[in-house]
Design a protein around this motif. Structure first.
Motif, PDB file in Angstrom:
ATOM      1  N   ASP A 416       0.830  -1.205   0.000  1.00 51.18           N
ATOM      2  CA  ASP A 416       0.000   0.000   0.000  1.00 51.18           C
ATOM      3  C   ASP A 416       0.867   1.259   0.000  1.00 51.18           C
ATOM      4  N   LEU A 417       1.925   1.232   0.834  1.00 51.31           N
ATOM      5  CA  LEU A 417       2.821   2.391   0.877  1.00 51.31           C
ATOM      6  C   LEU A 417       3.518   2.596  -0.460  1.00 51.31           C
ATOM      7  N   THR A 418       3.896   1.504  -1.107  1.00 53.79           N
ATOM      8  CA  THR A 418       4.552   1.594  -2.416  1.00 53.79           C
ATOM      9  C   THR A 418       3.618   2.222  -3.444  1.00 53.79           C
ATOM     10  N   ILE A 419       2.353   1.777  -3.441  1.00 52.08           N
ATOM     11  CA  ILE A 419       1.373   2.326  -4.386  1.00 52.08           C
ATOM     12  C   ILE A 419       1.202   3.824  -4.171  1.00 52.08           C
ATOM     13  N   MET A 420       1.133   4.220  -2.890  1.00 54.41           N
ATOM     14  CA  MET A 420       0.932   5.641  -2.602  1.00 54.41           C
ATOM     15  C   MET A 420       2.149   6.478  -2.992  1.00 54.41           C
ATOM     16  N   LYS A 421       3.359   5.922  -2.776  1.00 49.15           N
ATOM     17  CA  LYS A 421       4.569   6.660  -3.171  1.00 49.15           C
ATOM     18  C   LYS A 421       4.638   6.829  -4.680  1.00 49.15           C
ATOM     19  N   ARG A 422       4.274   5.756  -5.405  1.00 52.54           N
ATOM     20  CA  ARG A 422       4.288   5.852  -6.871  1.00 52.54           C
ATOM     21  C   ARG A 422       3.273   6.890  -7.350  1.00 52.54           C
ATOM     22  N   ALA A 423       2.121   6.946  -6.658  1.00 58.22           N
ATOM     23  CA  ALA A 423       1.103   7.935  -7.023  1.00 58.22           C
ATOM     24  C   ALA A 423       1.627   9.353  -6.806  1.00 58.22           C
ATOM     25  N   ILE A 424       2.361   9.546  -5.690  1.00 56.49           N
ATOM     26  CA  ILE A 424       2.931  10.872  -5.417  1.00 56.49           C
ATOM     27  C   ILE A 424       3.962  11.238  -6.475  1.00 56.49           C
ATOM     28  N   PHE A 425       4.819  10.292  -6.837  1.00 59.43           N
ATOM     29  CA  PHE A 425       5.845  10.556  -7.856  1.00 59.43           C
ATOM     30  C   PHE A 425       5.212  10.891  -9.209  1.00 59.43           C
ATOM     31  N   SER A 426       4.036  10.296  -9.499  1.00 61.12           N
ATOM     32  CA  SER A 426       3.386  10.549 -10.796  1.00 61.12           C
ATOM     33  C   SER A 426       2.863  11.975 -10.909  1.00 61.12           C
ATOM     34  N   THR A 427       2.712  12.661  -9.772  1.00 60.83           N
ATOM     35  CA  THR A 427       2.198  14.037  -9.813  1.00 60.83           C
ATOM     36  C   THR A 427       3.298  15.071  -9.989  1.00 60.83           C
ATOM     37  N   GLN A 428       4.548  14.618 -10.010  1.00 63.12           N
ATOM     38  CA  GLN A 428       5.642  15.579 -10.177  1.00 63.12           C
ATOM     39  C   GLN A 428       5.746  15.991 -11.641  1.00 63.12           C
ATOM     40  N   ARG A 429       5.983  17.274 -11.866  1.00 59.81           N
ATOM     41  CA  ARG A 429       6.156  17.758 -13.237  1.00 59.81           C
ATOM     42  C   ARG A 429       7.259  18.805 -13.244  1.00 59.81           C
ATOM     43  N   GLN A 430       7.978  18.863 -14.357  1.00 59.15           N
ATOM     44  CA  GLN A 430       9.104  19.781 -14.479  1.00 59.15           C
ATOM     45  C   GLN A 430       8.668  21.140 -15.030  1.00 59.15           C
ATOM     46  N   SER A 431       7.516  21.151 -15.727  1.00 61.52           N
ATOM     47  CA  SER A 431       7.061  22.396 -16.354  1.00 61.52           C
ATOM     48  C   SER A 431       5.973  23.052 -15.513  1.00 61.52           C
ATOM     49  N   LEU A 432       5.671  24.306 -15.835  1.00 63.53           N
ATOM     50  CA  LEU A 432       4.588  25.025 -15.167  1.00 63.53           C
ATOM     51  C   LEU A 432       3.250  24.575 -15.750  1.00 63.53           C
ATOM     52  N   PRO A 433       2.171  24.685 -14.973  1.00 64.04           N
ATOM     53  CA  PRO A 433       0.850  24.374 -15.518  1.00 64.04           C
ATOM     54  C   PRO A 433       0.554  25.262 -16.724  1.00 64.04           C
ATOM     55  N   PRO A 434      -0.005  24.724 -17.798  1.00 64.96           N
ATOM     56  CA  PRO A 434      -0.225  25.522 -19.020  1.00 64.96           C
ATOM     57  C   PRO A 434      -1.237  26.635 -18.799  1.00 64.96           C
ATOM     58  N   VAL A 435      -1.061  27.739 -19.542  1.00 58.19           N
ATOM     59  CA  VAL A 435      -2.001  28.857 -19.443  1.00 58.19           C
ATOM     60  C   VAL A 435      -3.144  28.698 -20.440  1.00 58.19           C
ATOM     61  N   THR A 436      -3.055  27.731 -21.342  1.00 66.04           N
ATOM     62  CA  THR A 436      -4.137  27.480 -22.296  1.00 66.04           C
ATOM     63  C   THR A 436      -4.433  25.989 -22.349  1.00 66.04           C
ATOM     64  N   THR A 437      -5.690  25.659 -22.561  1.00 64.39           N
ATOM     65  CA  THR A 437      -6.103  24.256 -22.572  1.00 64.39           C
ATOM     66  C   THR A 437      -6.010  23.633 -23.959  1.00 64.39           C
ATOM     67  N   HIS A 438      -5.802  24.458 -25.002  1.00 62.18           N
ATOM     68  CA  HIS A 438      -5.761  23.966 -26.378  1.00 62.18           C
ATOM     69  C   HIS A 438      -4.464  24.415 -27.054  1.00 62.18           C
ATOM     70  N   ASN A 439      -4.153  23.778 -28.173  1.00 59.46           N
ATOM     71  CA  ASN A 439      -3.039  24.223 -29.015  1.00 59.46           C
ATOM     72  C   ASN A 439      -3.545  25.328 -29.936  1.00 59.46           C
ATOM     73  N   MET A 440      -3.065  26.532 -29.720  1.00 59.81           N
ATOM     74  CA  MET A 440      -3.520  27.677 -30.502  1.00 59.81           C
ATOM     75  C   MET A 440      -2.819  27.701 -31.854  1.00 59.81           C
ATOM     76  N   ILE A 441      -3.578  28.014 -32.899  1.00 54.41           N
ATOM     77  CA  ILE A 441      -2.992  28.067 -34.242  1.00 54.41           C
ATOM     78  C   ILE A 441      -2.078  29.282 -34.378  1.00 54.41           C
ATOM     79  N   ASP A 442      -2.520  30.432 -33.892  1.00 51.88           N
ATOM     80  CA  ASP A 442      -1.698  31.653 -33.977  1.00 51.88           C
ATOM     81  C   ASP A 442      -1.152  31.995 -32.595  1.00 51.88           C
ATOM     82  N   ASP A 443      -0.426  31.074 -32.026  1.00 49.75           N
ATOM     83  CA  ASP A 443       0.087  31.232 -30.663  1.00 49.75           C
ATOM     84  C   ASP A 443       0.902  32.508 -30.489  1.00 49.75           C
TER      85      ASP A 443
END
Length: 688
Positions: A416-443
């Protein structure tokens, strides 16, 4: 004349609707393009209640709209039936039925493409009538010519066989104006009304970032229209305005604009309303707010995974929605204000976080992969937590059945502890949360994204203001944010619409009806309407930014102060404010605002048929001298008695409980709302 509640009323004879036919003409009948569709759709029920089977809507025929929105039937009125049959025999295609909306009004729909072979002849008719020519390459104007010619033809067929009834024809916007011009040129015996919801040239000039309202009397109208290649459209609009017996517009600010742009002062201002549905339980709308807020919080958990270091219970959701008109809709001043708000919240070390949604459709490729991944990670974490919870619960249940207090060290095993640790590691991200939800054509050239880059709101951990651009209208079938627009609005805390050009403004009106506070301006029809009717709009959750008499920088500072003050409110203060906001919805009900249209119809009959109708009132409907009273139980603004730094949303003022009495205040507001207009004689087929 004063009513029992002390509110100004006006006295006028009831219209003999059983002896009249009312036709309302608009390009957006059964055809959603913009705000006029909402006006006609929501007003239909009130008009049908008053006019019964003597009310008809005229619009264009589109096969898809006909299949999904209209139930075909035979006309009950003999004159209308004969007109439809005559036109169909002479090479037109006219459809008749009931529009499947509230009130189920009759609709007459013309197939534009089917009659296009008459285009050249009808261009000649228009030239003879008013010397306006239409370029061959302007497809929209050509379609409007066909639509207007068919409308005038239909009205002629109706009036030719009318024996004991008179006709009122109400035309909306320049798209329907040709029908009015031709009807008057052919001297048809009808009373005409023309309503402009926004002047053509006004919209073009404001889009060009011109100081429009301070130079209204300085524009060379013909030159400006010619430079923008809309001179023929402008002439059609202006001719329709001057041909109509009665000219109306939707707000005081648009009336000022129309007087300068179209050279005629409107006879009546007809504010736009909504169908207000009251809940049987007084605070049911507050429960809906909590329900839909929870769904927005779920989206935010996924979007900001790995950076969710703020308290969602102390997070406010703000939004702006509408057409992607960066300056006209006020997105420019809103973004600048958010930058200043971010600075204030950080400087005061506030624990309040603001998440701002921009719901404005733009050209996109598809959903942003990072955004979709965030929702997948959130769902995976939810599933993991549930599986561990079930396993934990079963062990706890078994231990209690045996009469034992379980050892917490043994109830969760290593797996159970292993599953929870893996879940925590899966939430790590190197980038900032995106400011747009779609890919803009004229970004690179997108105005909102370019401004976000300039002001530096990149959703970093230190930012107290987070920004999310959703360049697509909301839908309950979306895999990203599965909510309808109404549900989303109910879940937010504040709608922000600091528009520079907004003849009416349905978005803040919809917020008000749902009990959600909103920001508007004194350049929007809605803002002017609320300033006229409410003594202290801020106390009722209507924040009005001065964009007419202040510089852009001062307006931006004022908006920032409104937003900052809203962030300082406690949870209880926001609840009080939402209760007040929802009570204003009666002011926006068509049962109240429909009387302005009633007055316009009285006026046009008295001008078109002066020998038969003597009903022109001495004064138009007005509320001059009346303002919705300032609440006496609490300070005029919920922020009025607060300290200078934001406080926690769970902090309550003990004295406030004694000072605020919801029932007393609500009863006082109900008395101050004007009573809905009384209906006249019931025509044949009227709905009880």
């Amino acid at each position: 004349v004063t009513s029992l509640s002390g509110l100004p009323q006006w006295e006028v004879e009831e219209l003999p609707v059983q002896d009249l036919l009312l036709f309302e003409v608009a390009w957006e009948v059964t055809n959603k393009v913009g705000g006029i569709y909402t006006v006609i759709q929501t007003k239909a029920r009130t008009t049908v209640d008053e006019w019964g089977d003597n009310y008809f809507l005229i619009g264009p025929y589109f096969e898809q709209n006909m299949k999904t929105q209209v139930e075909q039937c035979e006309p009950v009125n003999y004159t209308v039936k004969r007109a439809v049959e005559t036109m169909n025999k002479h090479g037109c295609q006219v459809r008749f039925g009931r529009w499947l909306i509230e009130g189920s009004p009759y609709v007459v729909l013309f197939d534009i493409g089917y009659s296009a072979w008459n285009l050249d002849r009808w261009k000649g008719d228009l030239w003879e009538a008013c010397s306006v020519g239409i370029p061959y390459h302007d497809r929209e104007a050509n379609d409007m010519l066909i639509f207007g010619s068919l409308t005038a033809w239909f009205l002629k067929e109706v009036t030719d066989h009318m024996e004991d009834k008179h006709v009122i024809a109400h035309f909306h916007e320049w798209q329907a104006g040709i029908g009015l011009i031709l009807s008057r040129a052919r001297k048809l015996p009808i009373a005409t009304i023309f309503t402009t919801h926004a002047t053509l040239l006004g919209r073009y000039l404001c889009a060009a970032n011109i100081d429009f309202y301070n130079h209204l009397d300085k524009f060379d109208i013909d030159k400006e229209a010619g430079e923008r290649q809309i001179y023929h459209r402008y002439c059609m609009e202006r001719a329709a305005v001057h041909c109509a017996h009665v000219f109306t517009t939707v707000s005081e600010i648009t009336a000022i604009e129309a007087e300068h742009m179209l050279r005629r002062k409107p006879d009546v201002v007809t504010p736009n309303g909504l169908n207000v549905k009251k809940f049987s339980a007084v605070h049911e709308f507050q429960n809906l707010h909590a329900t839909y807020k929870a769904r927005i919080q779920d989206f935010v958990r996924g979007h900001f995974y790995g950076h969710l270091d703020f308290d969602l219970e102390k997070t406010l959701f703000l939004f702006i929605a509408g057409r992607y008109e960066f300056s006209n809709k006020g997105a420019d001043i809103f973004l600048e204000s958010l930058s200043r708000l971010n600075f204030l919240l950080r400087m005061h070390k506030s624990d309040v976080t603001v998440v701002v949604f921009f719901i404005m459709p733009a050209k996109t490729n598809n959903f942003n992969v990072e955004t979709l991944k965030g929702q997948a990670v959130r769902k995976q974490l939810w599933d993991t937590a549930h599986s561990v919870k079930e396993k934990f619960g079963k062990k706890l249940y078994d231990a209690l059945l045996r009469g034992e207090i379980p050892d917490m060290h043994n109830i969760l095993d290593r797996d159970d502890l292993t599953i929870m640790k893996r879940a925590i590691f899966s939430t790590q991200r190197q980038s900032l949360p995106p400011v747009t939800t779609h890919n803009m054509i004229d970004d690179s050239t997108d105005p909102i994204l370019s401004t976000i880059r300039r002001i530096g709101l990149f959703n970093s951990r230190t930012d107290r203001v987070k920004v999310i651009l959703h360049p697509e209208f909301l839908s309950s079938t979306s895999p990203l944010l599965p909510m309808d627009y109404e549900e989303f609005v109910r879940g937010c805390h504040l709608g922000v619409f600091p528009s520079y050009y907004e003849p009416w403004g349905y978005t803040p009106a919809e917020c008000t009806v749902m009990g959600i506070p909103s920001v508007t301006t004194n350049l929007s029809g809605f803002g002017c309407f609320m300033q006229e009717h409410v003594a202290d709009p801020t106390a009722y959750g209507i924040y009005i930014v001065d964009r007419r008499f202040r510089s852009p920088d001062d307006s931006c500072n004022q908006l920032t102060q409104f937003l900052y003050g809203f962030c300082k409110q406690s949870r209880r203060q926001r609840i009080i404010q939402r209760n007040r906001t929802e009570r204003l919805s009666d002011l926006l009900d068509w049962r109240y605002l429909g009387r302005y249209y009633q007055h316009a119809r009285h006026l046009t009959l008295s001008r078109a048929f002066p020998d038969k109708f003597h009903m022109e009132p001495t004064t138009p409907p007005t509320t001059e001298g009346f303002k919705y009273p300032r609440p006496s139980s609490v300070p005029p603004s919920p922020t009025g008695s607060q300290v200078s730094s934001p406080q926690s949303s769970d902090v309550e003022d003990e004295d406030e409980d004694e000072r605020y009495n919801e029932e007393e205040e609500a009863e006082r507001d109900r008395i101050n709302i004007k009573s809905p207009f009384s209906l006249g004689p019931v025509p044949h087929g009227k709905k009880k």
